[in-house]
Design a protein around this motif. Structure first.
Motif, PDB file in Angstrom:
ATOM      1  N   VAL A 204     -24.427   9.326 -80.031  1.00 26.39           N
ATOM      2  CA  VAL A 204     -23.172   8.584 -80.808  1.00 26.39           C
ATOM      3  C   VAL A 204     -22.419   7.612 -79.905  1.00 26.39           C
ATOM      4  O   VAL A 204     -22.190   7.937 -78.603  1.00 26.39           O
ATOM      5  N   THR A 205     -22.227   6.587 -79.944  1.00 30.15           N
ATOM      6  CA  THR A 205     -21.382   5.408 -79.099  1.00 30.15           C
ATOM      7  C   THR A 205     -20.291   5.030 -80.086  1.00 30.15           C
ATOM      8  O   THR A 205     -19.998   5.403 -81.159  1.00 30.15           O
ATOM      9  N   ASP A 206     -19.186   4.181 -79.115  1.00 33.76           N
ATOM     10  CA  ASP A 206     -18.045   3.762 -79.830  1.00 33.76           C
ATOM     11  C   ASP A 206     -18.399   2.651 -80.956  1.00 33.76           C
ATOM     12  O   ASP A 206     -17.508   2.419 -81.841  1.00 33.76           O
ATOM     13  N   PHE A 207     -19.430   2.132 -80.915  1.00 36.81           N
ATOM     14  CA  PHE A 207     -19.984   0.964 -81.903  1.00 36.81           C
ATOM     15  C   PHE A 207     -20.717   1.501 -83.148  1.00 36.81           C
ATOM     16  O   PHE A 207     -21.159   0.924 -83.912  1.00 36.81           O
ATOM     17  N   SER A 223     -19.532  -0.209 -88.985  1.00 38.23           N
ATOM     18  CA  SER A 223     -19.131  -0.932 -90.132  1.00 38.23           C
ATOM     19  C   SER A 223     -19.922  -0.338 -91.438  1.00 38.23           C
ATOM     20  O   SER A 223     -19.663  -0.589 -92.590  1.00 38.23           O
ATOM     21  N   GLU A 224     -20.875   0.582 -91.019  1.00 38.14           N
ATOM     22  CA  GLU A 224     -21.738   1.018 -92.385  1.00 38.14           C
ATOM     23  C   GLU A 224     -21.757   2.396 -92.461  1.00 38.14           C
ATOM     24  O   GLU A 224     -22.595   3.015 -93.144  1.00 38.14           O
ATOM     25  N   MET A 225     -20.769   2.923 -91.689  1.00 35.83           N
ATOM     26  CA  MET A 225     -20.773   4.618 -91.880  1.00 35.83           C
ATOM     27  C   MET A 225     -19.800   4.908 -93.020  1.00 35.83           C
ATOM     28  O   MET A 225     -20.102   6.278 -93.362  1.00 35.83           O
ATOM     29  N   ASN A 232     -13.313   6.005 -85.358  1.00 38.79           N
ATOM     30  CA  ASN A 232     -14.196   6.630 -84.150  1.00 38.79           C
ATOM     31  C   ASN A 232     -15.477   7.386 -84.522  1.00 38.79           C
ATOM     32  O   ASN A 232     -15.060   8.378 -84.989  1.00 38.79           O
ATOM     33  N   PRO A 233     -16.649   6.810 -84.103  1.00 36.41           N
ATOM     34  CA  PRO A 233     -17.734   7.462 -84.871  1.00 36.41           C
ATOM     35  C   PRO A 233     -17.953   8.788 -84.104  1.00 36.41           C
ATOM     36  O   PRO A 233     -18.466   9.543 -84.861  1.00 36.41           O
ATOM     37  N   LYS A 234     -17.499   9.157 -83.050  1.00 31.43           N
ATOM     38  CA  LYS A 234     -17.607  10.362 -82.404  1.00 31.43           C
ATOM     39  C   LYS A 234     -16.889  11.783 -83.294  1.00 31.43           C
ATOM     40  O   LYS A 234     -17.142  12.451 -82.911  1.00 31.43           O
TER      41      LYS A 234
END
Length: 377
Positions: A204-207, A223-225, A232-234
């Protein structure tokens, strides 16, 4: 003709042996640290623990039994105490080296147990022959800590064989890379854009997050999550997490993934939920000088223009509103094709408080777009 004495005849009945010779013997006694063999010589043979195996503190009574036959190498015909010093380990290692040479020439896949973890790699033993696998050849990805391999059986090939220099190098990375290439080929033969597949979060990264699809990794961009916003994806995903993901696009060996499934699109039923005149509740998501964006639900934001907040003049929304604040408003415009919704707090004020000269301006917004369009009456 002189007659032989009994001692001479007995002496002649025993075979002769030489240092370095390989002989076969039968186990006549076993102790935790010693093995005694009858090798057909006038003296019994002795194998110490260190000459049986490289493993420390092993109990030899668990390794061999009385009556078992062993091939061994003669180290000393007389160890000083009248016994023949033998080595099973050295015989097995020489035999193992021949086995490794054949495996090296045939590029054979071998399996052996990791006996030692070093800073620079792993040591494995096959038929008492030692093989070193450098850290760079242990995996197809960088691994800082190799301790997890201790005691494990692993597969590898021999990439370098030079027993004279005691240099026998194993390569596990080659096998993993070949297997990965095969799995990748199989994966791309069966998937296509629009498929929903199982995956495991790898990193998992910031983008975004990289998802292991079983043969190749796909990128799940931030943007697709979600149909809503992910800051924050994390905070949403973690390595090892299992997911069902949508294959949005395949470009060569690159795979773009999405969690924005069509049946979960919040705009599908937005026309009913946010029809003009409906009262709705949402949270202030962000503000600009010209208005506040209200999150009605994940994936649907609407614009509350500064002129629609109150009767009195307000310089900017942040003078009266706060991010995260929950407010109730009225839908004054709904544009489904452009996915724009305009709200008003002022429209909910009692009729008697309204000024006769009040303009009922409406404004629209596109999801996260910060621009606004004024609509004339």
């Amino acid at each position: 003709m002189s007659e032989q004495t009994f001692e001479q005849m007995l002496e002649d009945s025993f075979k002769t042996i030489h240092t370095g010779e390989v002989v076969e013997g039968t186990v006549i006694d076993v102790k935790p640290d010693e093995i005694f063999l009858n090798i057909g010589y006038k003296s019994d043979g002795l194998i110490t623990r260190s000459e049986y195996t490289n493993e420390a503190n092993v109990d030899l009574t668990t390794c061999v039994q009385v009556g078992e036959k062993l091939e061994v190498k003669v180290m000393k015909v007389n160890d000083g105490e009248g016994q023949v010093l033998l080595s099973y380990k050295r015989f097995a290692a020489e035999k193992g080296n021949k086995r490794l040479e054949e495996a090296y020439q045939n590029n054979e896949v071998l399996t052996a147990k990791v006996t030692q973890v070093l800073d620079g790699g792993l040591c494995v033993v096959l038929d008492e022959a030692r093989i070193f696998i450098p850290a760079s050849l242990v995996s197809d990805t960088y691994e800082k800590d190799l301790s997890k391999y201790a005691g494990q059986e692993i597969q590898f090939v021999i990439s370098e064989f030079n027993p004279k220099r005691r240099r026998v190098i194993g390569n596990r990375r080659q096998l993993l890379a070949a297997k990965k290439a095969e799995m990748q080929k199989e994966l791309f033969e069966k998937i296509k854009e629009g498929d929903v597949v199982d995956g495991v979060v790898k990193n998992v990264t910031d983008f975004g997050a990289f998802i292991d699809l079983g043969g190749a990794d796909g990128l799940l961009h931030i943007s697709e999550m979600s149909w809503g916003r992910v800051e924050n994806p994390k905070s949403v995903f973690s390595p090892g997490q299992e997911l069902k993901v949508l294959i949005k696009e395949i470009h060569g060996t690159k795979i773009a993934l999405s969690l924005k499934f069509a049946d979960q699109n919040p705009w599908v039923h937005a026309g009913e939920k946010y029809a003009v005149g409906n009262e709705v509740t949402g949270k202030v998501a962000r503000m600009t000088d010209f208005g506040a964006f209200i999150e009605l639900e994940p994936g649907i934001d609407a614009l509350l223009h500064v002129s629609q907040i109150a009767r009195e003049h307000i310089e900017k929304p942040s003078d009266v509103l706060k991010v995260g604040q929950e407010i109730t408003t009225k839908v004054v415009d709904f544009n489904e094709s452009d996915k724009k919704i305009s709200l008003s707090m002022k429209a909910l004020l009692p009729m008697e408080e309204k000024s006769e000269e009040t303009d009922e301006d409406t404004f629209s917004v596109d999801g996260g777009n910060k621009s606004a369009e004024q609509k004339e009456e």
